[in-house]
Design a protein around this motif. Structure first.
Motif, PDB file in Angstrom:
ATOM      1  N   GLY A 139       4.098  -3.865   4.813  1.00 27.20           N
ATOM      2  CA  GLY A 139       5.509  -3.475   4.866  1.00 27.20           C
ATOM      3  C   GLY A 139       6.334  -4.314   3.911  1.00 27.20           C
ATOM      4  N   PRO A 140       7.614  -3.999   3.833  1.00 28.76           N
ATOM      5  CA  PRO A 140       8.456  -4.577   2.785  1.00 28.76           C
ATOM      6  C   PRO A 140       9.003  -5.966   3.085  1.00 28.76           C
ATOM      7  N   GLY A 141       8.939  -6.425   4.317  1.00 28.12           N
ATOM      8  CA  GLY A 141       9.513  -7.750   4.601  1.00 28.12           C
ATOM      9  C   GLY A 141       9.936  -7.881   6.046  1.00 28.12           C
ATOM     10  N   VAL A 189       4.595   0.688   4.984  1.00 27.99           N
ATOM     11  CA  VAL A 189       5.943   1.132   4.631  1.00 27.99           C
ATOM     12  C   VAL A 189       6.272   0.550   3.253  1.00 27.99           C
ATOM     13  N   THR A 190       6.445   1.405   2.284  1.00 27.50           N
ATOM     14  CA  THR A 190       6.637   0.905   0.924  1.00 27.50           C
ATOM     15  C   THR A 190       8.093   0.491   0.659  1.00 27.50           C
ATOM     16  N   SER A 191       8.248  -0.527  -0.169  1.00 28.30           N
ATOM     17  CA  SER A 191       9.596  -0.963  -0.549  1.00 28.30           C
ATOM     18  C   SER A 191      10.302   0.108  -1.375  1.00 28.30           C
ATOM     19  N   ALA A 192       9.534   1.010  -1.981  1.00 25.47           N
ATOM     20  CA  ALA A 192      10.142   2.038  -2.833  1.00 25.47           C
ATOM     21  C   ALA A 192      11.058   2.958  -2.036  1.00 25.47           C
ATOM     22  N   LEU A 246      20.441  -1.835  -7.274  1.00 29.03           N
ATOM     23  CA  LEU A 246      19.324  -2.775  -7.236  1.00 29.03           C
ATOM     24  C   LEU A 246      19.317  -3.391  -5.839  1.00 29.03           C
ATOM     25  N   VAL A 247      18.140  -3.420  -5.219  1.00 31.15           N
ATOM     26  CA  VAL A 247      18.047  -4.004  -3.880  1.00 31.15           C
ATOM     27  C   VAL A 247      16.982  -5.090  -3.915  1.00 31.15           C
ATOM     28  N   ARG A 248      17.419  -6.281  -3.624  1.00 27.89           N
ATOM     29  CA  ARG A 248      16.555  -7.457  -3.752  1.00 27.89           C
ATOM     30  C   ARG A 248      16.169  -7.939  -2.351  1.00 27.89           C
ATOM     31  N   TRP A 249      14.953  -8.422  -2.209  1.00 27.83           N
ATOM     32  CA  TRP A 249      14.454  -8.897  -0.897  1.00 27.83           C
ATOM     33  C   TRP A 249      14.851  -7.928   0.208  1.00 27.83           C
ATOM     34  N   ALA A 250      14.645  -6.647  -0.108  1.00 29.21           N
ATOM     35  CA  ALA A 250      15.069  -5.595   0.822  1.00 29.21           C
ATOM     36  C   ALA A 250      14.424  -5.758   2.188  1.00 29.21           C
ATOM     37  N   THR A 251      15.134  -5.370   3.206  1.00 27.08           N
ATOM     38  CA  THR A 251      14.737  -5.374   4.621  1.00 27.08           C
ATOM     39  C   THR A 251      14.661  -6.764   5.241  1.00 27.08           C
ATOM     40  N   LEU A 308       9.858   0.022  -9.370  1.00 20.22           N
ATOM     41  CA  LEU A 308       9.377  -1.238  -8.815  1.00 20.22           C
ATOM     42  C   LEU A 308       9.018  -2.145  -9.987  1.00 20.22           C
ATOM     43  N   MET A 309       9.174  -3.417  -9.773  1.00 23.30           N
ATOM     44  CA  MET A 309       8.920  -4.419 -10.826  1.00 23.30           C
ATOM     45  C   MET A 309       9.840  -4.147 -12.023  1.00 23.30           C
ATOM     46  N   GLY A 310       9.799  -5.031 -12.997  1.00 20.82           N
ATOM     47  CA  GLY A 310      10.550  -4.764 -14.223  1.00 20.82           C
ATOM     48  C   GLY A 310      12.009  -5.170 -14.186  1.00 20.82           C
ATOM     49  N   LYS A 340      -1.178  -6.632   2.022  1.00 18.31           N
ATOM     50  CA  LYS A 340      -0.509  -6.424   0.747  1.00 18.31           C
ATOM     51  C   LYS A 340       0.912  -5.933   1.017  1.00 18.31           C
ATOM     52  N   GLY A 341       1.856  -6.449   0.258  1.00 16.84           N
ATOM     53  CA  GLY A 341       3.262  -6.068   0.451  1.00 16.84           C
ATOM     54  C   GLY A 341       3.436  -4.558   0.364  1.00 16.84           C
ATOM     55  N   GLY A 342       4.314  -4.012   1.181  1.00 20.53           N
ATOM     56  CA  GLY A 342       4.612  -2.582   1.124  1.00 20.53           C
ATOM     57  C   GLY A 342       3.409  -1.746   1.494  1.00 20.53           C
ATOM     58  N   ASP A 343       3.073  -0.787   0.648  1.00 21.61           N
ATOM     59  CA  ASP A 343       1.896   0.052   0.841  1.00 21.61           C
ATOM     60  C   ASP A 343       0.802  -0.429  -0.115  1.00 21.61           C
ATOM     61  N   PRO A 344      -0.446  -0.509   0.346  1.00 16.17           N
ATOM     62  CA  PRO A 344      -1.482  -1.108  -0.514  1.00 16.17           C
ATOM     63  C   PRO A 344      -1.827  -0.278  -1.756  1.00 16.17           C
ATOM     64  N   PHE A 345      -1.550   1.025  -1.697  1.00 19.69           N
ATOM     65  CA  PHE A 345      -1.953   1.881  -2.815  1.00 19.69           C
ATOM     66  C   PHE A 345      -0.793   2.223  -3.749  1.00 19.69           C
ATOM     67  N   LEU A 346       0.365   1.608  -3.531  1.00 22.83           N
ATOM     68  CA  LEU A 346       1.452   1.882  -4.462  1.00 22.83           C
ATOM     69  C   LEU A 346       1.701   0.627  -5.296  1.00 22.83           C
ATOM     70  N   PHE A 347       1.298   0.665  -6.534  1.00 21.59           N
ATOM     71  CA  PHE A 347       1.465  -0.452  -7.468  1.00 21.59           C
ATOM     72  C   PHE A 347       1.047  -1.803  -6.889  1.00 21.59           C
ATOM     73  N   GLY A 348       0.036  -1.794  -6.072  1.00 18.08           N
ATOM     74  CA  GLY A 348      -0.351  -3.076  -5.482  1.00 18.08           C
ATOM     75  C   GLY A 348      -1.754  -3.469  -5.897  1.00 18.08           C
ATOM     76  N   PRO A 380      12.054 -10.272  -6.292  1.00 20.74           N
ATOM     77  CA  PRO A 380      11.609  -8.883  -6.204  1.00 20.74           C
ATOM     78  C   PRO A 380      12.753  -7.944  -5.840  1.00 20.74           C
ATOM     79  N   ALA A 381      12.828  -6.870  -6.601  1.00 23.15           N
ATOM     80  CA  ALA A 381      13.878  -5.893  -6.327  1.00 23.15           C
ATOM     81  C   ALA A 381      13.385  -4.503  -6.674  1.00 23.15           C
ATOM     82  N   VAL A 382      13.961  -3.516  -5.991  1.00 23.89           N
ATOM     83  CA  VAL A 382      13.726  -2.129  -6.380  1.00 23.89           C
ATOM     84  C   VAL A 382      15.014  -1.624  -7.014  1.00 23.89           C
TER      85      VAL A 382
HETATM   86  N1  SAH Z   1       2.883  -2.131  -2.839  1.00 24.39           N
HETATM   87  C1  SAH Z   1       4.249  -2.567  -2.879  1.00 24.39           C
HETATM   88  C2  SAH Z   1       4.718  -2.742  -4.298  1.00 24.39           C
HETATM   89  C3  SAH Z   1       4.014  -3.837  -5.027  1.00 24.39           C
HETATM   90  S1  SAH Z   1       4.611  -4.111  -6.627  1.00 24.39           S
HETATM   91  C4  SAH Z   1       5.117  -1.593  -2.097  1.00 24.39           C
HETATM   92  O1  SAH Z   1       4.656  -0.535  -1.693  1.00 24.39           O
HETATM   93  O2  SAH Z   1       6.263  -1.932  -1.825  1.00 24.39           O
HETATM   94  C5  SAH Z   1       5.776  -5.398  -6.354  1.00 24.39           C
HETATM   95  C6  SAH Z   1       7.173  -4.873  -6.450  1.00 24.39           C
HETATM   96  O3  SAH Z   1       7.554  -4.238  -5.252  1.00 24.39           O
HETATM   97  C7  SAH Z   1       8.238  -5.905  -6.657  1.00 24.39           C
HETATM   98  O4  SAH Z   1       8.328  -6.316  -7.980  1.00 24.39           O
HETATM   99  C8  SAH Z   1       9.470  -5.154  -6.225  1.00 24.39           C
HETATM  100  O5  SAH Z   1       9.881  -4.257  -7.206  1.00 24.39           O
HETATM  101  C9  SAH Z   1       8.929  -4.350  -5.090  1.00 24.39           C
HETATM  102  N2  SAH Z   1       9.167  -4.969  -3.774  1.00 24.39           N
HETATM  103  C10 SAH Z   1       8.270  -5.306  -2.850  1.00 24.39           C
HETATM  104  N3  SAH Z   1       8.865  -5.799  -1.743  1.00 24.39           N
HETATM  105  C11 SAH Z   1      10.182  -5.760  -1.994  1.00 24.39           C
HETATM  106  C12 SAH Z   1      11.342  -6.102  -1.252  1.00 24.39           C
HETATM  107  N4  SAH Z   1      11.271  -6.615  -0.019  1.00 24.39           N
HETATM  108  N5  SAH Z   1      12.547  -5.915  -1.815  1.00 24.39           N
HETATM  109  C13 SAH Z   1      12.668  -5.409  -3.040  1.00 24.39           C
HETATM  110  N6  SAH Z   1      11.608  -5.070  -3.793  1.00 24.39           N
HETATM  111  C14 SAH Z   1      10.386  -5.236  -3.270  1.00 24.39           C
END
Ligand code: SAH
Length: 503
Positions: free
Chosen positions: A12-14, A118-121, A198-203, A172-174, A88-96, A229-231
């Protein structure tokens, strides 16, 4: 094939509650936990005690282990026959790079399972009050990465494709390359006035949101030193935040609050604070241990029916007493006609949980008050009382009762000792990030927090559950910024809310 298995789990995202039930089950059964920078370390508290926990870093640019080393590590542990949970942060299969880890496991002949998360996206925008799709605005969502590979400086973003595709885009990223990316999108035809968030350290309580347009967001982000980290969300849906910004407006949003109770007891306070938007975390400073003299305690419990009154002074005392009681007897009626006094609402609630009626419930742990309450019910002359409480509790109450003619025996039900391990990572977290407030629910939590001699943390406030705890805090030269008016968990939460609403 070995008996080991590796779970690639979306953490999950945080927000620690945005972990799936399956993800939590995988943490609970793991022998080895492998986690990185974007996983909230508070999730580790679901693990059994003593399991191997391996931090593999992966903050962009500061890798603790390279991806190949992570792959090798999880393969090796799985081949050893272990149950490995790779968070793995967020979802394991999305850019992870979860796909690559799964391939490695498959090639090495390891059993593996994927537990989506739950993906941060999507959740990042949601916590900023932005639905990624909305019937009135769009029917498509594109998720892209500002870096294809966090270890590579360059990327090959297809600006043409992004600019010509309708709907919301989430990046995501960038974030560190935002100026280049927004310029590229504009050049390819995306409108300069496209709303961007832009959402940083979301959730998490550290969440920050910055709103702009394609034309000015990079400049605004640079001015605000807005970092990963931000989306990033591009599209009209960003405007819905005006109406839907639910998370950042919660009353305790942004407050980091440490809970110093035992691991077993911290949960209720942590969840009440979280519901109000706080980033509440467990930092247990004490632990409850069984009665130091078990035999003596069990003898008192076994003879409880021989007393006129049974007095409980804390929920822990109630639990210890009845756990022992039901080891000795099978029938609640073996307690006989003894009447029960419980001090404070939490203690009384524990007694009720064992389906017993509380006859007298003095509000405070103050000898006179307890005695007055008892005297309303009974004369104290020759009355036999069993007082179930902690080792080292003060003598005032038994002495007073004695003086008034009662025959009083003490059952030492448990003892409070300093918590020496940091299983939930709370102490590490406090050292790294500090806190806005530390809460104390008993004198012993304050004493043991003080004994930890943690480095001072700027502007930290201290909250106390009531006058007895406050007195201890003052003796330790700790300020009392909040004192609950009602001396239980809801009362403490109300006090904290009131404190911050005045600010
Ligand atoms: N698998 C993850 C993404 C991994 S790539 C997912 O599904 O969320 C890493 C990127 O995810 C970060 O650079 C940032 O863009 C985003 N990210 C992950 N957690 C975040 C959070 N809590 N707040 C904002 N962006 C986050």
């Amino acid at each position: 094939m070995s008996h080991g298995i590796c779970f690639l789990v979306g953490a999950g995202p945080g927000d620690p509650l945005l972990l799936t039930l399956k993800g939590r089950a995988c943490i609970e059964r793991a022998d080895v936990l492998v986690y990185d920078y974007l996983c909230n370390p508070q999730l580790l508290r679901h693990a059994r005690s003593g399991v191997e926990k391996i931090y593999v870093g992966k903050k962009a640019g500061a890798h603790t282990l390279r991806q190949e080393e992570i792959n090798a590590l999880i393969v090796a542990k799985t081949l050893e026959g272990k149950t490995v949970t790779r968070l793995k942060g967020g979802d394991p299969f999305l850019f992870g790079r979860g796909g690559e880890e799964a391939e490695m496991l498959q090639e090495a002949g390891c059993r593996f399972e994927i537990v989506p998360g739950v993906t941060s996206a999507i959740s990042g925008p949601a916590y900023a009050g932005i639905p990624v799709t909305h019937r009135a605005h769009n029917t498509m969502l594109t998720i892209f990465t500002g870096h294809e590979d966090p270890t590579k400086a360059e990327s090959s973003i297809d600006y043409q494709a992004l600019a010509s595709t309708p709907g919301t885009k989430v990046m995501l990223m960038g974030i560190d390359r935002l100026a280049t990316i927004t310029a590229g999108l504009h050049e390819a035809g995306m409108k300069a006035e496209t709303p961007v968030a832009l959402v940083r350290w979301a959730t998490t309580a550290r969440q920050e949101t910055l709103i702009g347009t394609l034309a000015d967001i990079a400049e605004k982000a640079a001015a605000a030193s807005f970092k990963a980290p931000a989306v990033a969300v591009f599209g009209d849906v960003v405007s819905l935040r005006g109406k839907l910004n639910w998370f950042e407006t919660l009353p305790l949003f942004g407050k980091r609050i440490a809970v110093t109770r035992t691991r077993q007891q911290a949960g209720e306070l942590v969840s009440c604070l979280r519901e109000l938007g706080a980033d509440a975390f467990e930092m247990p400073t004490i632990r409850i241990e069984p009665a130091p003299n078990k035999r003596e305690f069990y003898e008192s419990v076994a003879y409880a029916h021989g007393y006129d009154w049974l007095i409980f002074t804390s929920p822990n005392g109630v639990d210890a007493f009845f756990n022992a009681f039901f080891e000795i007897y099978r029938d609640a009626r073996d307690l006989g006609g003894v009447r029960i006094a419980a001090i404070g609402p939490a203690t009384a609630a524990r007694v009720s949980a064992f389906h017993l009626q509380v006859d007298v419930q003095p509000e405070k742990y103050v000898a006179e008050e307890i005695i007055t309450a008892l005297q309303k019910e009974t004369s104290l002359d020759n009355v036999k009382i069993l007082l179930a409480r902690a080792e080292g509790a003060r003598d005032v109450l038994p002495k007073e009762l004695n003086r008034l003619g009662a025959i009083i025996d003490e059952a030492i039900a448990y003892r409070t000792v300093p918590e020496t391990s940091d299983e939930s990572g709370g102490i590490e977290r406090y050292k790294a990030l500090g806190a806005d407030m530390v809460t104390f629910t008993s004198s012993s939590t304050a004493e043991n927090f003080h004994a930890l001699q943690l480095p001072p943390c700027d502007g930290v406030k201290f909250a106390s559950i009531g006058p007895v705890t406050s007195k201890t805090m003052r003796e330790l030269k700790m300020p009392v910024d909040v004192e609950a008016k009602v001396h239980d968990i809801p009362g403490l939460v109300a006090g904290i809310l009131e404190f911050y609403s005045k600010k």
